[in-house]
Design an enzyme around this catalytic site. Sequence first.
Site, short mmCIF file in Angstrom:
data_model
loop_
_atom_site.label_atom_id
_atom_site.label_comp_id
_atom_site.label_asym_id
_atom_site.label_seq_id
_atom_site.Cartn_x
_atom_site.Cartn_y
_atom_site.Cartn_z
CG ASP A 21 -1.99 1.17 1.23
OD1 ASP A 21 -2.16 1.46 0.26
OD2 ASP A 21 -3.00 1.10 1.66
CG HIS A 38 0.44 2.07 -10.10
ND1 HIS A 38 0.59 1.10 -7.89
CD2 HIS A 38 -0.71 2.59 -10.01
CE1 HIS A 38 -1.06 1.90 -8.01
NE2 HIS A 38 -1.43 3.10 -9.00
CG LEU A 132 9.23 -17.70 -2.56
CD1 LEU A 132 9.93 -16.12 -1.55
CD2 LEU A 132 8.83 -17.08 -3.61
C1 FPP Z 1 -1.42 0.27 -3.76
O1 FPP Z 1 -1.04 1.25 -4.21
C2 FPP Z 1 -1.18 -0.70 -4.96
C3 FPP Z 1 -1.75 -1.31 -6.40
C4 FPP Z 1 -3.75 -1.33 -5.74
C5 FPP Z 1 -1.20 -1.64 -6.88
C6 FPP Z 1 -0.03 -2.51 -6.69
C7 FPP Z 1 0.99 -2.70 -7.81
C8 FPP Z 1 2.39 -2.94 -8.03
C9 FPP Z 1 2.95 -2.22 -7.14
C10 FPP Z 1 2.22 -4.01 -9.80
C11 FPP Z 1 2.25 -5.20 -9.44
C12 FPP Z 1 3.00 -5.55 -9.97
C13 FPP Z 1 3.59 -6.80 -9.43
C14 FPP Z 1 4.61 -7.57 -10.51
C15 FPP Z 1 2.99 -8.16 -8.90
P1 FPP Z 1 -2.31 3.00 -3.65
O2 FPP Z 1 -2.32 3.11 -4.50
O3 FPP Z 1 -3.30 2.38 -2.82
O4 FPP Z 1 -1.47 3.69 -2.72
P2 FPP Z 1 -2.40 4.65 -1.93
O5 FPP Z 1 -2.66 4.30 -1.22
O6 FPP Z 1 -1.34 5.55 -1.87
O7 FPP Z 1 -3.28 5.25 -3.04
#
Ligand code: FPP
Length: 246
Positions: A21, A38, A132
Amino acid sequence: MNFKDQIDLSKLPKHIAIVMDGNGRWAKEKGKLRVFGHKHGVISVKDVIEGATEIGIQNVTLYAFSTENWNRPKLEVTAIMEILISTINRETKTLVDNNVKLNVIGNINALPEICKRELSQAMQKTAHNNRLTLTLALSYSARWDIANAAKNIAIAVQNGELNVNDINEEIFPSYLNTHNLPDPELMIRTSGEHRISNYLLWELAYAELYFTPKLWPDFRREDLFEAIYDYQKRERRFGLTSEQLG
Ligand code: FPP
């Protein structure tokens, strides 16, 4: 403090579940678009998986895209899907070389065709790996999985494959998407939020919860080691008293 050296390798959690997050806030802090966060989140994913394999963690599950995330602006959803597709495509060889098996939980049918194809190819190529297991929760929510399990149990009863009296705490989870995984002993959530957010609700029943204010794009293997060190200091009682545990 070097947390890696403080970890008792004979008492590692067999399964760590992570809520990644804070990508959006990380980007905003830098005056950038959420997608920038992201993209940088992928660097953390790589580092954490490398760290986990380094010390011998057997299962890591990442909450990469929740059912609720479909309600985000279309542009962001598309960008996350593109990041997923390109990362899987680019990193499959690294997974193979490092003996990491890729697994997915969630409503995969809801994902774009190209995403499904990339995932399926990567899962095929890594199917026999056993160092893993990296599970991506995609279009996943625990309530969806639990409701789905209930439906499939009802169908099995209807077809005469399962007796109602045989439904119990052992049988039920065999109908969940996570049926091949041990329950997580440790759940890590970044960005200072203290919530479970519809993640592995059945499986986290006895998990230790670890919250860190670090935003996901800043999280690195050393932070993972710190979380494991913290976990190992806790007494897990499973409803018993300290005296009973000896
Ligand atoms: C949460 O932060 C993050 C997500 C909803 C997306 C996470 C995706 C990635 C890191 C890419 C994944 C890639 C792989 C290969 C697993 P948020 O957007 O909710 O952040 P905020 O709470 O600050 O708005």
